[in-house]
Design an enzyme around this catalytic site. Sequence first.
Site, PDB file in Angstrom:
ATOM      1  N   SER A 319      73.402  12.717  10.120  1.00 30.44           N
ATOM      2  CA  SER A 319      74.286  13.867  10.233  1.00 30.44           C
ATOM      3  C   SER A 319      73.440  15.145  10.231  1.00 30.44           C
ATOM      4  CB  SER A 319      75.278  13.876   9.067  1.00 30.44           C
ATOM      5  OG  SER A 319      74.602  13.991   7.830  1.00 30.44           O
ATOM      6  N   TYR A 320      74.095  16.287  10.397  1.00 25.08           N
ATOM      7  CA  TYR A 320      73.395  17.570  10.506  1.00 25.08           C
ATOM      8  C   TYR A 320      72.531  17.805   9.260  1.00 25.08           C
ATOM      9  CZ  TYR A 320      72.697  22.492  11.697  1.00 25.08           C
ATOM     10  OH  TYR A 320      72.144  23.695  12.034  1.00 25.08           O
TER      11      TYR A 320
END
Length: 886
Positions: A319-320
């Site tokens: 994820s980010y």
Amino acid sequence: SANITQKGKTLPVHEFTHSGGKNAFPKAPHAASCRHRVTSVAGHVFSVDFPSQYQSWDSVDPAELFMAPVVKKPTKGSIVKHLQDEARGVNFIVLWMDCDREGENINFEVLDCCLHLMQHGGSNSNYDRVYRAYFSAINPSDIKKAYSALGKPDKNQALAVDARQELDLKVGVAFSRFQTRYFQGRYGDLDSAVLSYGPCQTPTLGFCVQRHIDIETFKPEPYWMLDLRVLKRGYSLYAKWGGGRSFNKNKVETLMTHALEHESAFLKVTKVVIRDKKQGRPIPLNTVALLKACSKALGIGPHHAMQTAERLYLSGYLSYPRTESSTYPKSFDIRSTLQQQSSDHRWGNYVQKLLAKGHNKSRGGVDMGDHPPITPCRSASGELSGDMGRVYEFVVRHFIASISHDAVWRSTRVDFELEPLKEKVEGKFSVSGKEMIDPGFLEVLLHREYGNEGERIDGLREEDEDEEERAVPEFKEGEIIPLFQDKSSSRGGSSKVAVASGAPCWASLGIKEKLTTPPTHINESELIGMMEKNGIGTDASIATHIENIQKRNYVELGAGRRLIPSKLGLVLVQGYHQIDSGLVLPKVRSDIEGQCNKIAKGLVDRESVVKKAIEVFHDKFQFFTKNIEKMDVLFCSSFAKLQDVGKPFTRCGLSRRYLQYIPGPPSRLYNKFTETVYPLPAGGVVKQWTGRKCTVPGCDFELCLYSCGAPPRTFPLCPNCYNNPDWDINGIKAKNAVDRFDEHKEKQIQKMAGKNLVLECPLPDHHPLIQEMTVSPDPDSGGVFVLDPHMGPKWRLVSTRDPTIVHLPKSIDKITIMNKTDEVLGCHYMKIDFKAGESPLTGGETKHKCCYPVDEMIQSISRVYHGSERLKASGRGGRGRGRGRR
């Protein structure tokens, strides 16, 4: 229905039509269908810079940059054109940038490109059709929720970023240009093309330099401990002494002699506690925690770790990676994310058991509203290698551990007391150990400890952290153990020895001598923690600041990923401290962030904050340029031969030889005949005060003068008393003088980082030198006012603990401090001689005796000035007539 197409551009554009009546677009409920066009940007669209007329280093005075205009220049012209092409003729704009300040700022950068190109011209009406999506996770449920509850972009948060960018640009470029031009014309071996200054970069370097100074000025001190060894059932157990350690050998020897020669020379078991303790699972992973862990556990630097995490994100594995949040949002599907990892041969079996048993909830953490914690997005069994594989594996294991069950330890603690010393804390001892009952999350988390050195282990109380993983034999409360003297000098860890099974238990008592050890150079993980704690940089920029001080050759990366300052880094930081400590300490940056926070909340306007901050830094810049010679002395010393640096300074009170002054860094006095070093206080200027000697009995060292603050306050300094606490306890009939000495040594050893800066009187107020000069208390700071040692012709009083100066009237010709003291306040009377014809006294009298705190006449003609420690970003002080302080 959706028909998705993609245009072949650098920044892709996705188009689809949504038909659904009221659900076609929430802000256009009457539209039967809505065509969506989705694209992206790569970070900021614009950067802040000076206009072309201010770009020249030669023709532009750096001081002009503080008042120069700033302009926004496109980072890439193609991105601006791309946004304008796609925005032309649209009815609505929905902004989906990161939900933090930087994202909000980028929102308005996009609007600067697109707003005027929307259908139905006119900026005001166009802005009414601009919306902002607020989300905390990238998954279908959060995206749909944000889409159905669109809000407006927050202009205040964007303005806060604008303010910080302008201040960083003006301050950084002005100082960098000036000091680069000044020193490059004088030295050819600086090993750096640009001597850059930055409100974040320089405090980051300051942390590294201060730790190095702590190491260089550290003096090992011997200390002693009672050493108790208990032998039972083949185990040799070394017990922890309740007295800690003592810097007085006689004290420890007396305790041991008393314990062994007493008629009741035995050890007694006073308490046995066996209980199960949980070690809490780690909290979800944010950016700072990832960077710290990669440095300490994986040996990957912050900058490279961030690049690796971004590549994994762009490849769809993570994820980010830029997030401050450390708790999973309610909408995050933990079970599905776990199931993706169930087939991996490294942790698949553990995940399958966890799914069958039921995963746990995550522990603690905060939701900062930007992005969810860093988690795996898909399985990568056998697909990744090198650092990408290692970072991915760490993130996966951390995620699994964060929703696993706690580890359980069985802890055993046995308390003993020496019967002859049972009434004293020095007679208490303890043995502890722990054994694993249930590994819980530790089964999957390879690196049990990572982060700052000395950082507490999650889930364990402070007293539990010293427990060794070992078995402890059975003891019973009230058990009596014979005591013998340990004549051996060797010492090892707890171990099994050759003692027959069932042999009686016995104990030996001895004395162990050790030396205090200096701190180690700061490592990347520790530095990241200090930056986060002091508000230096953001989760997105911390790695860049650490990388920059290495690129500038200010620090070198040593073993264990420790950052060791270079000569250039040392000189720069020490030079800032010589001139203005506020330029290098983190308070300046935290003040800027504090004002930016107020802008973001709409409490103050951007223009007033920038104007005030620019005025403060402009004053600091002027002061810096006028005093640059102080830094030049350090450059000359550090980049010249050592024999050209030292010079005779003051006489030693013991050898009567001259001490050599070494300007450093760190500055110190050196007796080449006795090989003794006397470190001097940092943060001010030390000058000679020829012929004056310390009045402490047995000292006789020649005194120096120490000046600090702006305007400078000057105090007497005895090099011996400053470094030696003996004067403070010799002859004092204290009940626990030995314990007081121990306490002083502990405090001295624990001095770290900025605490070593001396921005006030270097001697305590009860030192005889200060007492002889005290003429008034200073209740606001808890210090005292002393007569400036320079003595005239400009007479003034200076506070020992606060940057406050009392300017006495110019009509005073001479002041003498009398032996007489006020019975209540304890301060000395002053004998004042006024100049003939200028006396304020009745009848033109010129002689006056006064106690300043209660003499309203003298106070009324004095002027109080509240200056600066050069720690505060406020810079200027106020001035006024009259008493000023009461």
